[in-house]
Write a protein that holds these residues in place. Structure first.
Motif, short mmCIF file in Angstrom:
data_model
loop_
_atom_site.label_atom_id
_atom_site.label_comp_id
_atom_site.label_asym_id
_atom_site.label_seq_id
_atom_site.Cartn_x
_atom_site.Cartn_y
_atom_site.Cartn_z
N SER A 136 0.85 -1.18 0.00
CA SER A 136 0.00 0.00 0.00
C SER A 136 0.88 1.24 0.00
O SER A 136 1.95 1.24 0.63
N VAL A 137 0.44 2.28 -0.70
CA VAL A 137 1.19 3.53 -0.73
C VAL A 137 0.24 4.69 -0.52
O VAL A 137 -0.92 4.65 -0.92
N MET A 138 0.75 5.72 0.13
CA MET A 138 0.01 6.97 0.21
C MET A 138 0.63 7.96 -0.75
O MET A 138 1.82 8.25 -0.67
N MET A 139 -0.19 8.46 -1.68
CA MET A 139 0.24 9.57 -2.52
C MET A 139 -0.38 10.83 -1.92
O MET A 139 -1.57 11.08 -2.08
N ASP A 140 0.44 11.57 -1.19
CA ASP A 140 -0.05 12.79 -0.55
C ASP A 140 0.16 13.96 -1.49
O ASP A 140 1.18 14.64 -1.44
N GLY A 141 -0.84 14.19 -2.33
CA GLY A 141 -0.79 15.31 -3.27
C GLY A 141 -1.35 16.59 -2.70
O GLY A 141 -1.52 17.57 -3.44
N SER A 142 -1.64 16.61 -1.38
CA SER A 142 -2.10 17.86 -0.78
C SER A 142 -0.98 18.89 -0.73
O SER A 142 -1.21 20.09 -0.65
N LEU A 143 0.27 18.38 -0.77
CA LEU A 143 1.45 19.22 -0.88
C LEU A 143 2.18 18.87 -2.17
O LEU A 143 2.07 17.76 -2.67
N GLU A 144 2.92 19.80 -2.70
CA GLU A 144 3.70 19.54 -3.90
C GLU A 144 4.85 18.60 -3.57
O GLU A 144 5.05 18.21 -2.41
N ALA A 145 5.63 18.23 -4.57
CA ALA A 145 6.66 17.21 -4.39
C ALA A 145 7.73 17.60 -3.36
O ALA A 145 8.39 16.72 -2.80
N ASP A 146 7.85 18.91 -3.07
CA ASP A 146 8.80 19.32 -2.04
C ASP A 146 8.30 19.00 -0.63
O ASP A 146 9.03 19.17 0.35
N ALA A 147 7.06 18.50 -0.53
CA ALA A 147 6.42 18.12 0.74
C ALA A 147 6.27 19.29 1.69
O ALA A 147 6.12 19.11 2.90
N LYS A 148 6.26 20.51 1.15
CA LYS A 148 6.13 21.71 1.97
C LYS A 148 5.10 22.69 1.43
O LYS A 148 4.42 23.37 2.21
N THR A 149 4.96 22.77 0.12
CA THR A 149 4.11 23.79 -0.50
C THR A 149 2.71 23.25 -0.74
O THR A 149 2.55 22.23 -1.42
N PRO A 150 1.68 23.90 -0.21
CA PRO A 150 0.31 23.44 -0.47
C PRO A 150 0.03 23.39 -1.97
O PRO A 150 0.36 24.33 -2.71
N ALA A 151 -0.54 22.29 -2.43
CA ALA A 151 -0.76 22.07 -3.86
C ALA A 151 -2.18 22.47 -4.26
O ALA A 151 -3.09 22.54 -3.42
N SER A 152 -2.36 22.70 -5.53
CA SER A 152 -3.70 22.97 -6.05
C SER A 152 -4.50 21.67 -6.09
O SER A 152 -3.94 20.57 -6.12
N TYR A 153 -5.80 21.81 -6.14
CA TYR A 153 -6.66 20.65 -6.25
C TYR A 153 -6.34 19.87 -7.52
O TYR A 153 -6.28 18.63 -7.51
N GLN A 154 -6.12 20.57 -8.63
CA GLN A 154 -5.86 19.88 -9.89
C GLN A 154 -4.56 19.10 -9.85
O GLN A 154 -4.49 17.97 -10.35
N TYR A 155 -3.53 19.67 -9.23
CA TYR A 155 -2.27 18.94 -9.08
C TYR A 155 -2.50 17.66 -8.29
O TYR A 155 -2.04 16.57 -8.68
N ASN A 156 -3.20 17.78 -7.18
CA ASN A 156 -3.47 16.62 -6.32
C ASN A 156 -4.25 15.57 -7.10
O ASN A 156 -3.91 14.37 -7.06
N LEU A 157 -5.26 15.99 -7.80
CA LEU A 157 -6.08 15.07 -8.59
C LEU A 157 -5.24 14.33 -9.62
O LEU A 157 -5.33 13.10 -9.75
N ASP A 158 -4.41 15.07 -10.33
CA ASP A 158 -3.64 14.48 -11.43
C ASP A 158 -2.61 13.48 -10.93
O ASP A 158 -2.50 12.35 -11.43
N VAL A 159 -1.81 13.87 -9.92
CA VAL A 159 -0.74 12.99 -9.47
C VAL A 159 -1.30 11.77 -8.75
O VAL A 159 -0.79 10.65 -8.92
N THR A 160 -2.38 11.95 -8.00
CA THR A 160 -2.98 10.81 -7.30
C THR A 160 -3.60 9.84 -8.29
O THR A 160 -3.50 8.61 -8.11
N THR A 161 -4.21 10.36 -9.33
CA THR A 161 -4.80 9.49 -10.36
C THR A 161 -3.73 8.66 -11.05
O THR A 161 -3.90 7.45 -11.28
N ARG A 162 -2.60 9.28 -11.37
CA ARG A 162 -1.52 8.55 -12.04
C ARG A 162 -0.99 7.42 -11.15
O ARG A 162 -0.76 6.30 -11.63
N VAL A 163 -0.79 7.71 -9.87
CA VAL A 163 -0.29 6.68 -8.96
C VAL A 163 -1.30 5.56 -8.83
O VAL A 163 -0.95 4.36 -8.87
N THR A 164 -2.57 5.90 -8.68
CA THR A 164 -3.60 4.88 -8.49
C THR A 164 -3.73 3.98 -9.71
O THR A 164 -3.86 2.75 -9.58
N GLU A 165 -3.70 4.55 -10.88
CA GLU A 165 -3.86 3.75 -12.09
C GLU A 165 -2.79 2.68 -12.18
O GLU A 165 -3.08 1.51 -12.49
#
Length: 359
Positions: free
Chosen positions: A101-130
């Protein structure tokens, strides 16, 4: 018993009405203490490793420690979970090392510090899940940023977390947006933002509805009853552990965590995974301080670590019992990753149709 995916375990938890604590590990002592507690009460286990833990112990060491623990405790289903994956590379390197199991935390950008946009979160999480689902691996997503409703601040843990001041809109998961996010990404579980945060200093007073937004859990559950929700930052930071830590030379100011009764309330409304780390560290650190204080001539690490392991095991056993996890390990027959992949491919797994996994 075979390693289990998060999805299969949480579907079983939903079917039987319990929650599962997810304990972070960095070393052998923590893992053995957790497994000892699980065997004592017949509980399935979620052990998770952050990026910091993987850097500290090394992927090969972590993977082989878990494999050894499975051999030592063959009756306990174990889910090995990547905590707070910050990008696709982190998630898929975990899969290569045997994480189920993996958690793709797209609530923050890849630097793990900057709050991400909803679209960024949606896109990266979808790619990981697929891709993960093609391999039978479960995915946890996150919507909303963890942080304090009192201060508006996040809390960094192992290099993950923002130090920016956040609005309530960022700190609270929107229930309608949660439904859209889950249905678009097909995640197996969703970590929600509701006022909890990492570390020991979560609340300056016993939390109530103003600073611990349990109504968010209920609202999401009403809209998507089959969804498995995850509470991050859910250590209770018990007063007795604070007192014991301070009695033997510690200097922890009074603080409040998430009350167990609030977690139990959340379980009734679809919370299935409850992340606990600070309590584990505190239980072990208090015992190490005690031995150092009472036996200043002691230098054998085992004389410090064995009492620390016993304290952690007692804490874990208590959480298994409080969350209803106890008594369920022997009721589960783990499915292989290949079997889970076929289920995903057939479309039989979605947030509205939990998988029945009882023996």
């Amino acid at each position: 018993m075979a390693r289990i995916t998060l999805r299969q375990l949480l579907d079983h938890a939903a079917e039987y009405g319990y929650g599962v604590p997810a304990f972070n590990i960095n070393n052998m002592e923590q893992l053995l203490a957790i497994m000892t507690a699980a065997q004592a009460v017949d509980a399935p286990v979620i052990v998770q490793a952050s990026r910091g833990a993987r850097a500290y112990a090394g992927d090969i060491m972590l993977a082989n420690m878990v494999a050894a623990a499975e051999a030592m405790y063959p009756g306990i289903p174990v889910c090995l979970h990547q905590d707070h994956g910050n990008d696709e590379a982190t998630c898929f390197s975990a899969v290569q090392m045997g994480f189920t199991s993996v958690m793709m935390d797209g609530s923050l950008e890849a630097d793990a510090k900057t709050p991400a946009s909803y679209q960024y979160n949606l896109d990266v999480t979808t790619r990981v899940t697929e891709l993960a689902h093609k391999l039978g691996v479960s995915v946890e997503g996150e919507l909303g940023v963890l942080g304090s409703l009192e201060t508006g601040k996040g809390e960094a843990e192992d290099g993950h977390g923002t130090d920016q001041t956040l609005s309530h809109d960022q700190l609270l998961t929107d229930p309608d947006q949660a439904v859209a996010f889950v249905e678009a990404t097909k995640v197996d579980a969703l970590a929600i933002a509701m006022g909890t945060s990492h570390g020991a200093y979560k609340f300056s007073r016993k939390p109530d509805g103003e600073i611990l937004a349990m109504h968010v859990v209920q609202a999401i559950n009403q809209r998507l009853p089959g969804l498995h929700m995850v509470m991050h930052g859910s250590s209770s930071v018990p007063e007795e552990l604070q007192e014991r830590f301070n009695r033997f030379g510690g200097n922890m100011p009074a603080t409040w965590g998430v009350p167990v009764e609030e977690i139990q309330r959340g379980i009734k409304f679809g919370v299935r995974k409850i992340n606990i780390d600070t309590d584990c560290r505190l239980a072990m650190a208090a015992e190490i301080r005690r031995v150092a204080t009472e036996k200043p001539d002691e230098f054998d690490p085992r004389k410090f670590l064995k009492p620390a392991m016993d304290a952690l095991s007692a804490l874990c056993r208590r959480r298994f019992e409080e969350f209803g996890t106890a008594g369920n390990a022997s009721r589960i027959k783990p499915l292989s990753l290949a079997a889970m992949a076929r289920r995903y491919q057939s479309g039989s797994l979605n947030p509205r149709a939990p998988l029945s996994v009882a023996v």
